[in-house]
Design a protein around this motif. Structure first.
Motif, PDB file in Angstrom:
ATOM      1  N   THR A   1     -19.149  46.388   0.433  1.00 50.89           N
ATOM      2  CA  THR A   1     -20.056  48.091   0.309  1.00 50.89           C
ATOM      3  C   THR A   1     -19.994  48.702  -1.442  1.00 50.89           C
ATOM      4  OG1 THR A   1     -18.858  49.508   0.209  1.00 50.89           O
ATOM      5  CG2 THR A   1     -19.936  49.110   2.654  1.00 50.89           C
ATOM      6  N   THR A   2     -19.097  47.851  -2.002  1.00 48.72           N
ATOM      7  CA  THR A   2     -19.162  48.214  -4.088  1.00 48.72           C
ATOM      8  C   THR A   2     -18.641  47.333  -4.239  1.00 48.72           C
ATOM      9  OG1 THR A   2     -17.528  49.755  -3.248  1.00 48.72           O
ATOM     10  CG2 THR A   2     -19.140  50.867  -3.149  1.00 48.72           C
ATOM     11  N   PHE A   3     -19.275  46.029  -3.609  1.00 54.59           N
ATOM     12  CA  PHE A   3     -19.055  44.533  -5.451  1.00 54.59           C
ATOM     13  C   PHE A   3     -19.484  44.580  -6.397  1.00 54.59           C
ATOM     14  CE2 PHE A   3     -17.684  41.168  -5.285  1.00 54.59           C
ATOM     15  CZ  PHE A   3     -16.691  40.352  -4.166  1.00 54.59           C
ATOM     16  N   VAL A   4     -18.493  44.167  -7.837  1.00 50.27           N
ATOM     17  CA  VAL A   4     -18.687  43.584  -8.295  1.00 50.27           C
ATOM     18  C   VAL A   4     -18.311  42.627  -8.819  1.00 50.27           C
ATOM     19  CG1 VAL A   4     -18.043  46.845  -8.928  1.00 50.27           C
ATOM     20  CG2 VAL A   4     -16.922  44.763  -9.355  1.00 50.27           C
ATOM     21  N   SER A   5     -18.848  41.461  -9.918  1.00 50.57           N
ATOM     22  CA  SER A   5     -18.555  40.847 -10.755  1.00 50.57           C
ATOM     23  C   SER A   5     -18.048  41.516 -11.909  1.00 50.57           C
ATOM     24  CB  SER A   5     -19.428  40.072 -11.412  1.00 50.57           C
ATOM     25  OG  SER A   5     -20.536  39.941  -9.923  1.00 50.57           O
ATOM     26  N   TYR A   6     -16.867  40.420 -12.455  1.00 46.48           N
ATOM     27  CA  TYR A   6     -16.101  40.139 -14.116  1.00 46.48           C
ATOM     28  C   TYR A   6     -17.089  39.293 -15.305  1.00 46.48           C
ATOM     29  CZ  TYR A   6     -11.710  42.792 -11.643  1.00 46.48           C
ATOM     30  OH  TYR A   6     -11.403  43.978 -11.449  1.00 46.48           O
TER      31      TYR A   6
ATOM     32  N   ASP B   1     -18.986  49.469 -21.410  1.00 44.93           N
ATOM     33  CA  ASP B   1     -20.375  48.807 -21.831  1.00 44.93           C
ATOM     34  C   ASP B   1     -20.345  47.099 -22.615  1.00 44.93           C
ATOM     35  OD1 ASP B   1     -21.047  51.926 -22.671  1.00 44.93           O
ATOM     36  OD2 ASP B   1     -19.947  51.327 -24.606  1.00 44.93           O
ATOM     37  N   PHE B   2     -21.539  47.236 -21.850  1.00 42.22           N
ATOM     38  CA  PHE B   2     -22.352  45.333 -21.545  1.00 42.22           C
ATOM     39  C   PHE B   2     -21.383  45.011 -23.663  1.00 42.22           C
ATOM     40  CE2 PHE B   2     -24.112  42.134 -22.612  1.00 42.22           C
ATOM     41  CZ  PHE B   2     -24.097  41.031 -21.382  1.00 42.22           C
ATOM     42  N   PRO B   3     -20.967  43.986 -23.694  1.00 44.77           N
ATOM     43  CA  PRO B   3     -19.931  43.015 -24.421  1.00 44.77           C
ATOM     44  C   PRO B   3     -21.380  42.229 -25.974  1.00 44.77           C
ATOM     45  CG  PRO B   3     -19.932  41.662 -22.550  1.00 44.77           C
ATOM     46  CD  PRO B   3     -20.076  43.304 -22.120  1.00 44.77           C
ATOM     47  N   GLU B   4     -21.760  42.822 -26.617  1.00 40.54           N
ATOM     48  CA  GLU B   4     -23.078  42.932 -27.404  1.00 40.54           C
ATOM     49  C   GLU B   4     -22.552  41.661 -28.414  1.00 40.54           C
ATOM     50  OE1 GLU B   4     -26.222  42.961 -28.072  1.00 40.54           O
ATOM     51  OE2 GLU B   4     -26.639  44.368 -26.603  1.00 40.54           O
TER      52      GLU B   4
ATOM     53  N   LEU C   1     -26.535  35.916  -9.163  1.00 46.80           N
ATOM     54  CA  LEU C   1     -27.836  37.480  -9.313  1.00 46.80           C
ATOM     55  C   LEU C   1     -27.099  38.582 -10.033  1.00 46.80           C
ATOM     56  CD1 LEU C   1     -30.715  37.778  -7.542  1.00 46.80           C
ATOM     57  CD2 LEU C   1     -28.782  38.897  -5.975  1.00 46.80           C
ATOM     58  N   MET C   2     -26.317  38.427  -9.594  1.00 48.61           N
ATOM     59  CA  MET C   2     -26.210  40.317 -10.343  1.00 48.61           C
ATOM     60  C   MET C   2     -25.680  40.677 -11.410  1.00 48.61           C
ATOM     61  SD  MET C   2     -27.071  41.815  -8.301  1.00 48.61           S
ATOM     62  CE  MET C   2     -26.768  43.611  -8.754  1.00 48.61           C
ATOM     63  N   PRO C   3     -24.701  38.816 -12.170  1.00 48.29           N
ATOM     64  CA  PRO C   3     -24.626  38.824 -12.878  1.00 48.29           C
ATOM     65  C   PRO C   3     -25.726  38.920 -14.422  1.00 48.29           C
ATOM     66  CG  PRO C   3     -22.533  37.767 -12.152  1.00 48.29           C
ATOM     67  CD  PRO C   3     -24.015  38.646 -11.413  1.00 48.29           C
ATOM     68  N   GLU C   4     -26.597  38.142 -13.954  1.00 46.54           N
ATOM     69  CA  GLU C   4     -27.773  37.996 -14.622  1.00 46.54           C
ATOM     70  C   GLU C   4     -28.365  38.975 -14.305  1.00 46.54           C
ATOM     71  OE1 GLU C   4     -32.385  35.405 -15.069  1.00 46.54           O
ATOM     72  OE2 GLU C   4     -30.029  34.375 -13.942  1.00 46.54           O
ATOM     73  N   TYR C   5     -28.798  39.786 -13.619  1.00 48.95           N
ATOM     74  CA  TYR C   5     -29.726  40.993 -13.921  1.00 48.95           C
ATOM     75  C   TYR C   5     -28.785  41.748 -14.580  1.00 48.95           C
ATOM     76  CZ  TYR C   5     -31.460  45.411 -11.752  1.00 48.95           C
ATOM     77  OH  TYR C   5     -32.419  46.771 -11.459  1.00 48.95           O
ATOM     78  N   GLY C   6     -27.376  42.151 -14.249  1.00 48.65           N
ATOM     79  CA  GLY C   6     -26.975  42.703 -15.610  1.00 48.65           C
ATOM     80  C   GLY C   6     -26.899  42.759 -16.610  1.00 48.65           C
TER      81      GLY C   6
ATOM     82  N   TRP D   1     -15.918  43.543 -18.992  1.00 48.10           N
ATOM     83  CA  TRP D   1     -17.356  43.842 -18.495  1.00 48.10           C
ATOM     84  C   TRP D   1     -17.251  43.286 -17.200  1.00 48.10           C
ATOM     85  CZ3 TRP D   1     -22.581  43.401 -16.924  1.00 48.10           C
ATOM     86  CH2 TRP D   1     -23.264  45.028 -17.043  1.00 48.10           C
ATOM     87  N   GLN D   2     -17.539  44.546 -16.544  1.00 46.02           N
ATOM     88  CA  GLN D   2     -18.074  44.453 -14.887  1.00 46.02           C
ATOM     89  C   GLN D   2     -19.377  44.829 -14.544  1.00 46.02           C
ATOM     90  OE1 GLN D   2     -14.784  46.696 -13.089  1.00 46.02           O
ATOM     91  NE2 GLN D   2     -15.986  47.716 -11.949  1.00 46.02           N
ATOM     92  N   THR D   3     -19.552  44.761 -13.796  1.00 48.17           N
ATOM     93  CA  THR D   3     -21.128  44.638 -13.124  1.00 48.17           C
ATOM     94  C   THR D   3     -20.773  46.670 -12.696  1.00 48.17           C
ATOM     95  OG1 THR D   3     -21.178  44.459 -10.951  1.00 48.17           O
ATOM     96  CG2 THR D   3     -22.148  42.636 -12.905  1.00 48.17           C
TER      97      THR D   3
END
Length: 287
Positions: free
Chosen positions: A108-113, A127-130, A149-154, A216-218
Motif C-alpha cells: 500500500t506504501t511501496f517505494v523505489s530506491y 531531496d532529489f539528487p540534482e 514507472l514510478m522512478p520515471e514519474y519521480g 533518494w527514495q520515491t
C-alpha cells in the motif's frame, strides 16, 4: 515435492497448450523481477500451499518477461498472477472481470530506491539528487512499476525533465537484481530499483551493497498484487475467487512470506491501483 520434480512440473506446464487451462489445475505466474531460479524456488512452495488450501492442483508457470506474464494471463494460460502495479493494471484491462484480490501489507506504501555507485560521491538525501545530472542511469524492466514507472514519474516531477534529458545515458537492466549488480560494478552510475530487493541485499550482506548507496527514495505508491481472472468461478465453482483470496490472506508461514518478502497479505481491489493507471496513462505506457 522434490526440487527436480517441481522443475519438471514447471517445464511441463510452460509447454501446455491454451486448452490446458480448461482442466482442473489452477496455473499461476509472476512477473520475473528476480533471477528465474529464485522465482521457481519461491513460487513452487506457494503452489504447494495453495493446492492444499484450495483442494485443487496448483502449478507455477515461469515466464521470461513482464509482458509475457500479462500475455499468459490474457490468453488463459494462467488464471492467477503475482503482478506489479502496472502489469496488474495492464492485465485487468485485457481480461473482463479480472480483479486484484490481495496485496502485501507493504504494497500500500511501496517505494523505489535510487542507488548510486560509491565512486560518484553522492549521498542519501530527502531531496532529489540534482548532483546526479549528467551521470548514467538504468531503470529495471521497461514495464516495472518500481523499476521504471514510478522512478520515471519521480524524475519528471522533481526535475521537470525527461530521464534522457537529465541523465547522460539511460538504459534498462531487465530486473531489480540486475540493476543492483550493474550499479555495484560501475557499469551504470545510478539506478532505480524495488526497495525490498536492496533491503534484502543489505540483510544478506551481499557484496553489491559495499559499492552502492541509497541516494533518494520515491514518495509511496501502491504496487504488487495478486490478480485473478473473472471466469474462475465458472470453472472451479461459485466463490472460488473468494477462496483463493482467503487462502492468500491466510498465508502466515514465515518462510512463505519471507520469500516475497512480505509480512502479510491483505485484501486488494482494482480501485487501489487507480493512481498507477493514471501515471501510466500520463507517461503513455498504456495502449
Amino acid at each position: 515435492m522434490p526440487l527436480l520434480s517441481r522443475l519438471f512440473a514447471t517445464m511441463l506446464a510452460t509447454a501446455l497448450p491454451l486448452s490446458a487451462a480448461a482442466q482442473d489445475t489452477l496455473y499461476f505466474s509472476a512477473i520475473p523481477d528476480e533471477d528465474e531460479t529464485r522465482l521457481i524456488e519461491r513460487f513452487s512452495a506457494v503452489a504447494d500451499y495453495l493446492s492444499e488450501e484450495l483442494g485443487v492442483p496448483v502449478a507455477f508457470v515461469p515466464v521470461k518477461s513482464y509482458p509475457a506474464a500479462v500475455t499468459a494471463f490474457r490468453n488463459d494460460q494462467v488464471q492467477l498472477a503475482w503482478f506489479g502495479g502496472l502489469s496488474g493494471v495492464q492485465a485487468r484491462l485485457l481480461v473482463d472481470g479480472a480483479r486484484a484480490i490481495a496485496q502485501g501489507d507493504e504494497d500500500t506504501t511501496f517505494v523505489s530506491y535510487f542507488i548510486a555507485h560509491t565512486d560518484t560521491g553522492l549521498e542519501r538525501s530527502d531531496d532529489f539528487p540534482e548532483a546526479a545530472r549528467g551521470l548514467s542511469f538504468t531503470f529495471g524492466a521497461k514495464t516495472s512499476t518500481s523499476g521504471r514507472l514510478m522512478p520515471e514519474y519521480g524524475i519528471r516531477q522533481e526535475t521537470g525533465e525527461a530521464p534522457e534529458d537529465f541523465f547522460s545515458r539511460v538504459g534498462f537492466s531487465g530486473d531489480h537484481s540486475q540493476t543492483l549488480r550493474l550499479v555495484a560494478s560501475g557499469a551504470w552510475q545510478v539506478g532505480a530499483l524495488n526497495y525490498t530487493v536492496y533491503d534484502q541485499a543489505v540483510a544478506d550482506n551481499a557484496p553489491e551493497v559495499e559499492t552502492t548507496t541509497i541516494i533518494w527514495q520515491t514518495p509511496p505508491y501502491p504496487d504488487y498484487n495478486w490478480t485473478i481472472r473473472g471466469d474462475v468461478d465458472a470453472r472451479w465453482g461459485e466463490g472460488f475467487a473468494d477462496r483463493v483470496q482467503a487462502a492468500l490472506i491466510g498465508m502466515d508461514d514465515p518462510d512463505l512470506l519471507a520469500a516475497f518478502p512480505r509480512n502479510a497479505f491483505i485484501a486488494a481491489r482494482n480501485d487501489d491501483y487507480a493512481p498507477i493507471e493514471q501515471v501510466a496513462r500520463d507517461l503513455d505506457l498504456l495502449e
